[in-house]
Every structure is written in structure tokens, then in C-alpha cells.
Design a protein around this motif. Sequence first.
Motif, mmCIF file in Angstrom:
data_model
loop_
_atom_site.group_PDB
_atom_site.id
_atom_site.type_symbol
_atom_site.label_atom_id
_atom_site.label_comp_id
_atom_site.label_asym_id
_atom_site.label_seq_id
_atom_site.Cartn_x
_atom_site.Cartn_y
_atom_site.Cartn_z
ATOM 1 N N LYS A 1 26.154 44.607 47.838
ATOM 2 C CA LYS A 1 26.576 43.652 46.807
ATOM 3 C C LYS A 1 25.339 43.150 46.082
ATOM 4 C CE LYS A 1 30.793 42.267 49.071
ATOM 5 N NZ LYS A 1 31.643 41.172 49.487
ATOM 6 N N GLN B 1 29.313 46.058 43.414
ATOM 7 C CA GLN B 1 29.128 46.588 44.760
ATOM 8 C C GLN B 1 29.060 48.099 44.677
ATOM 9 O OE1 GLN B 1 32.572 44.821 46.662
ATOM 10 N NE2 GLN B 1 33.545 46.821 46.774
ATOM 11 N N THR C 1 32.949 43.711 40.190
ATOM 12 C CA THR C 1 33.941 42.807 40.764
ATOM 13 C C THR C 1 34.168 41.603 39.860
ATOM 14 O OG1 THR C 1 32.238 41.732 42.110
ATOM 15 C CG2 THR C 1 33.473 43.541 43.127
#
Length: 89
Positions: free
Chosen positions: A40, A55, A69
Motif C-alpha cells: 500500500k 496497492q 483505492t
Amino acid sequence: MLSGTVVFSDGSFTIPCRIKDISEDGACVVLPAGLVIPTKHILMRTRARVVHEAQIARIAQPEFGVKFTATHSLDGELPSGLQYLRRFR
């Protein structure tokens, strides 16, 4: 290719990168040989004034496929945990 910066550990580490391919959902990032990034991280596109929470989805060094994300504008409101990115303006 676009230029970018991978940022992690709350801005303590940055790695310049090339963005080979980018879409709304993710990107293919090319890093300097031998470097790796955490699962991440933040992918920052300074010229576009955009940061992507990302990620890793695929690794084929030196290329990393990343999935976004969340995406934020550096000119807009950033989540409290990402305020440190303001210093990269």
C-alpha cells in the motif's frame, strides 16, 4: 510516459517513477532497477495535481501494476491521514 512519485511511510520515503499506462482504476508503474515498494502506497502525479491511494496488483519488475483505492486532488480537500502530501506541492 508520465512522470510520477511513489510515496510511502507518511512521506518519509519517495521514489521517482514513470507511469507507463494509466486508467481510472489503476496504472502500470516503472521503477528504477532493483527498487521495490510497499503493498500500500501513494502514487502522486504532481503535474496533474492528483494523488492516488494504491496497492500492488501485479509485479513484473521493474514494472508494478497498481490498483487505485481512492483518488484525491492536491488542490482539494485531502483526508486527515494524507495531509502530509501538501508539502509536495
